[in-house]
Design a protein around this motif. Sequence first.
Motif, PDB file in Angstrom:
ATOM      1  N   MET A  10       0.812  -1.216   0.000  1.00 22.97           N
ATOM      2  CA  MET A  10       0.000   0.000   0.000  1.00 22.97           C
ATOM      3  C   MET A  10       0.848   1.270   0.000  1.00 22.97           C
ATOM      4  N   ASN A  11       2.168   1.100  -0.135  1.00 25.53           N
ATOM      5  CA  ASN A  11       3.097   2.242  -0.140  1.00 25.53           C
ATOM      6  C   ASN A  11       2.942   3.108   1.102  1.00 25.53           C
ATOM      7  N   LEU A  12       2.822   2.440   2.236  1.00 25.51           N
ATOM      8  CA  LEU A  12       2.708   3.131   3.514  1.00 25.51           C
ATOM      9  C   LEU A  12       3.958   2.857   4.347  1.00 25.51           C
ATOM     10  N   PRO A  13       4.385   3.844   5.158  1.00 24.46           N
ATOM     11  CA  PRO A  13       5.552   3.606   6.018  1.00 24.46           C
ATOM     12  C   PRO A  13       5.223   2.620   7.125  1.00 24.46           C
ATOM     13  N   TYR A  14       6.150   1.721   7.399  1.00 23.31           N
ATOM     14  CA  TYR A  14       5.994   0.744   8.481  1.00 23.31           C
ATOM     15  C   TYR A  14       6.851   1.231   9.645  1.00 23.31           C
TER      16      TYR A  14
END
Length: 265
Positions: free
Chosen positions: A230-234
């Motif tokens: 989802m191209n989200l920072p982890y």
Amino acid sequence: MEKGLIFDIRHFSVHDGPGIRTTVFLKGCPLRCVWCHNPESQKYEPEKVQRTTKLDGKEYNSSETIGSYMTAEEVFDQVKTHIPIFDESGGGVTFSGGEPLMQPKFLLNTLKLCRANDIHTAVDTCGFALHEVFNLILPYTNLFLFDLKLISPQKHESYTGQPNHVIFKNLFLLELNNAPTIIRIPLIPGITDDQNNLEAIKSVLKPLRCVKRVDLLPYHHMAKDKYRRMNLPYKLEDLKSYTANQLGEIKSFFNDIDIPVTIGG
């Protein structure tokens, strides 16, 4: 006709209430917990994500849409074929998310359909919802799975994006109505598992008669790939999983409350 935005329906679930269950996942959540294991559940809209498949040394890219609109009747059509399994196992249907109370009309309609067919119903909630919505669904909900994360208002807002006074108000509403409740405590190293927070949670729980069990839910990295797709920072990349000894120590911390405590639900 009111439709709900659903991102998954899982059959044969054994961790979302008693017996063998069907869990219906509703999209949309008012919180933004930094440890969220279902980032695809947060936005109240269908979302496209990328998926990469490797086969014979080659990579194939595809996209999928997470979230589709369904009526209560369409959801019930998927549920009703499992009624014999519910009856045999003491199971039923659990509504989860995201936060199912963000879609109150759809949730109410589906709960009513289940109860009209003698299906045990459970609602898995973060507790951050309008008081009126809890009152609306109370008569049709057999069990609440209720999150307690952080008792400090400042820490709760810092790590979830929302204050927690609404959550406590709704928990005490469940107590007032003697609504059977399982408390779920996400254990996040260095965030929710410090002694001050666990002591505060214990103080909240001790006088409550509606709480039938406490589930300790240890943090894990299984959602890491979801964030990538989802191209989200982890943000919690460096957190380590709990050892069995560490979990045992946390569980023993609750020995002095008269409520059963489990690890993992």
